[in-house]
Motif scaffolding. Sequence first.
Motif, mmCIF file in Angstrom:
data_model
loop_
_atom_site.group_PDB
_atom_site.id
_atom_site.type_symbol
_atom_site.label_atom_id
_atom_site.label_comp_id
_atom_site.label_asym_id
_atom_site.label_seq_id
_atom_site.Cartn_x
_atom_site.Cartn_y
_atom_site.Cartn_z
ATOM 1 N N ALA A 9 -29.621 94.160 18.173
ATOM 2 C CA ALA A 9 -29.705 96.081 18.713
ATOM 3 C C ALA A 9 -31.194 96.190 18.455
ATOM 4 O O ALA A 9 -31.268 96.977 18.905
ATOM 5 C CB ALA A 9 -29.296 96.342 16.868
ATOM 6 N N PHE A 10 -31.757 95.989 17.571
ATOM 7 C CA PHE A 10 -33.322 95.913 17.542
ATOM 8 C C PHE A 10 -33.699 95.673 19.154
ATOM 9 O O PHE A 10 -34.494 96.565 19.630
ATOM 10 C CB PHE A 10 -34.147 95.354 16.640
ATOM 11 N N ILE A 11 -33.571 95.219 19.418
ATOM 12 C CA ILE A 11 -33.741 94.242 21.270
ATOM 13 C C ILE A 11 -33.816 95.698 22.547
ATOM 14 O O ILE A 11 -34.496 96.065 22.820
ATOM 15 C CB ILE A 11 -33.886 93.326 21.422
ATOM 16 N N ALA A 12 -32.154 95.791 22.253
ATOM 17 C CA ALA A 12 -31.775 97.349 22.880
ATOM 18 C C ALA A 12 -32.067 98.098 22.275
ATOM 19 O O ALA A 12 -33.114 99.530 23.391
ATOM 20 C CB ALA A 12 -30.113 96.561 22.836
ATOM 21 N N LEU A 13 -33.352 98.715 21.460
ATOM 22 C CA LEU A 13 -33.156 100.246 21.014
ATOM 23 C C LEU A 13 -35.151 99.865 21.412
ATOM 24 O O LEU A 13 -35.136 100.759 22.123
ATOM 25 C CB LEU A 13 -33.233 99.890 19.411
ATOM 26 N N THR A 14 -35.972 98.643 21.190
ATOM 27 C CA THR A 14 -36.685 98.975 21.531
ATOM 28 C C THR A 14 -37.362 99.038 23.228
ATOM 29 O O THR A 14 -38.235 99.619 23.708
ATOM 30 C CB THR A 14 -37.458 97.221 21.888
ATOM 31 N N ALA A 15 -35.899 98.462 23.860
ATOM 32 C CA ALA A 15 -36.585 98.199 25.099
ATOM 33 C C ALA A 15 -35.640 99.478 25.483
ATOM 34 O O ALA A 15 -36.457 100.462 26.667
ATOM 35 C CB ALA A 15 -35.664 97.402 25.929
ATOM 36 N N ALA A 16 -35.307 100.777 25.053
ATOM 37 C CA ALA A 16 -34.536 102.159 25.310
ATOM 38 C C ALA A 16 -36.410 102.355 25.324
ATOM 39 O O ALA A 16 -36.289 103.608 25.700
ATOM 40 C CB ALA A 16 -33.849 102.290 25.128
ATOM 41 N N ALA A 17 -36.564 102.826 23.665
ATOM 42 C CA ALA A 17 -37.814 103.561 23.090
ATOM 43 C C ALA A 17 -38.758 103.251 24.332
ATOM 44 O O ALA A 17 -40.021 104.215 24.827
ATOM 45 C CB ALA A 17 -38.001 103.339 21.747
ATOM 46 N N ALA A 25 -44.473 101.787 30.653
ATOM 47 C CA ALA A 25 -44.668 100.935 29.758
ATOM 48 C C ALA A 25 -43.232 99.767 30.668
ATOM 49 O O ALA A 25 -41.967 100.486 30.477
ATOM 50 C CB ALA A 25 -45.064 100.837 28.731
ATOM 51 N N HIS A 26 -43.823 98.518 30.829
ATOM 52 C CA HIS A 26 -43.109 97.435 30.451
ATOM 53 C C HIS A 26 -43.388 96.201 29.397
ATOM 54 O O HIS A 26 -44.736 95.817 28.896
ATOM 55 C CB HIS A 26 -42.846 97.219 31.627
ATOM 56 N N ALA A 27 -42.036 95.432 29.136
ATOM 57 C CA ALA A 27 -42.427 94.263 27.983
ATOM 58 C C ALA A 27 -43.527 93.494 28.492
ATOM 59 O O ALA A 27 -43.348 93.174 30.277
ATOM 60 C CB ALA A 27 -41.016 94.663 27.670
ATOM 61 N N VAL A 28 -43.753 92.086 28.163
ATOM 62 C CA VAL A 28 -45.126 91.444 28.315
ATOM 63 C C VAL A 28 -44.062 90.466 27.286
ATOM 64 O O VAL A 28 -44.454 90.707 26.156
ATOM 65 C CB VAL A 28 -46.457 92.187 28.585
ATOM 66 N N PRO A 109 -41.785 93.109 16.039
ATOM 67 C CA PRO A 109 -42.441 93.867 17.484
ATOM 68 C C PRO A 109 -42.203 92.826 18.629
ATOM 69 O O PRO A 109 -42.088 92.212 18.270
ATOM 70 C CB PRO A 109 -43.642 93.927 16.714
ATOM 71 N N GLY A 110 -42.801 93.821 19.768
ATOM 72 C CA GLY A 110 -42.596 93.413 21.060
ATOM 73 C C GLY A 110 -44.131 94.049 21.353
ATOM 74 O O GLY A 110 -44.789 95.033 21.016
ATOM 75 N N LEU A 111 -44.628 93.566 22.415
ATOM 76 C CA LEU A 111 -45.758 93.378 23.665
ATOM 77 C C LEU A 111 -45.125 94.722 24.460
ATOM 78 O O LEU A 111 -44.028 94.259 25.642
ATOM 79 C CB LEU A 111 -46.808 92.393 23.944
ATOM 80 N N VAL A 112 -46.189 96.165 24.852
ATOM 81 C CA VAL A 112 -45.610 96.305 25.926
ATOM 82 C C VAL A 112 -47.270 96.693 26.891
ATOM 83 O O VAL A 112 -48.666 96.452 26.334
ATOM 84 C CB VAL A 112 -44.700 97.269 26.220
ATOM 85 N N ARG A 118 -53.506 98.314 29.276
ATOM 86 C CA ARG A 118 -53.764 98.249 27.797
ATOM 87 C C ARG A 118 -52.728 97.152 27.270
ATOM 88 O O ARG A 118 -50.838 98.362 27.364
ATOM 89 C CB ARG A 118 -53.789 99.269 27.063
ATOM 90 N N ILE A 119 -52.646 96.612 26.969
ATOM 91 C CA ILE A 119 -51.040 95.947 25.643
ATOM 92 C C ILE A 119 -51.199 96.299 24.672
ATOM 93 O O ILE A 119 -51.822 97.014 24.086
ATOM 94 C CB ILE A 119 -51.598 94.417 25.540
ATOM 95 N N ARG A 120 -49.628 96.640 24.348
ATOM 96 C CA ARG A 120 -49.607 97.969 23.150
ATOM 97 C C ARG A 120 -48.625 97.704 22.266
ATOM 98 O O ARG A 120 -47.581 96.486 23.200
ATOM 99 C CB ARG A 120 -49.313 99.164 23.804
ATOM 100 N N LEU A 121 -48.708 97.561 21.230
ATOM 101 C CA LEU A 121 -47.116 97.094 20.080
ATOM 102 C C LEU A 121 -46.398 97.958 19.778
ATOM 103 O O LEU A 121 -46.567 99.315 19.537
ATOM 104 C CB LEU A 121 -48.194 96.788 18.788
#
Length: 164
Positions: A9-17, A25-28, A109-112, A118-121
Amino acid sequence: MNHTMRGLAFIALTAAAALLAAPSAHAVGDKTGGVDASDTCGGLLTDYLATAAGTADTAFAGTLTVAQGASPIAMTVTPQSYAGVVPDRLVRTEFTHPALSEAAVTSTPGLVEDRSGRIRLLFETPWGPTLATAGCTGGTPRVTDLTGAIMYEGVAYQYALTRA
């Protein structure tokens, strides 16, 4: 809800966020755009979470404020550990204020990468997801401060967190 379901659920939420918070922004992973980001400030998730010895790093602490002068809310982001190591790469984000009941959440957490490269958390807070900008001192990639914003009930809150 079990740990796996919360994680999904968090992965889906963070991808949408990430898509909503920063359209470009895109996940890295630990690499971004084919370029090694491991020697940049916050280029690896471990720069936020772990010491060189692989144990959980110290917490980020500071305040969450709003421009209209409401009293600041204490905010901490603490890397979580199990037996002194960081196997799950989790953080616990907590808000503390006399007007709040317990407000804390543990997330992965994930990096985008933002549009400037710039890499952001990206991590979850009690009020929803946020993208934090990393700051490092001493010429190392270890992150020593986080800055960002959170929208909550139509109000933009800013935070500035540090650690030694």
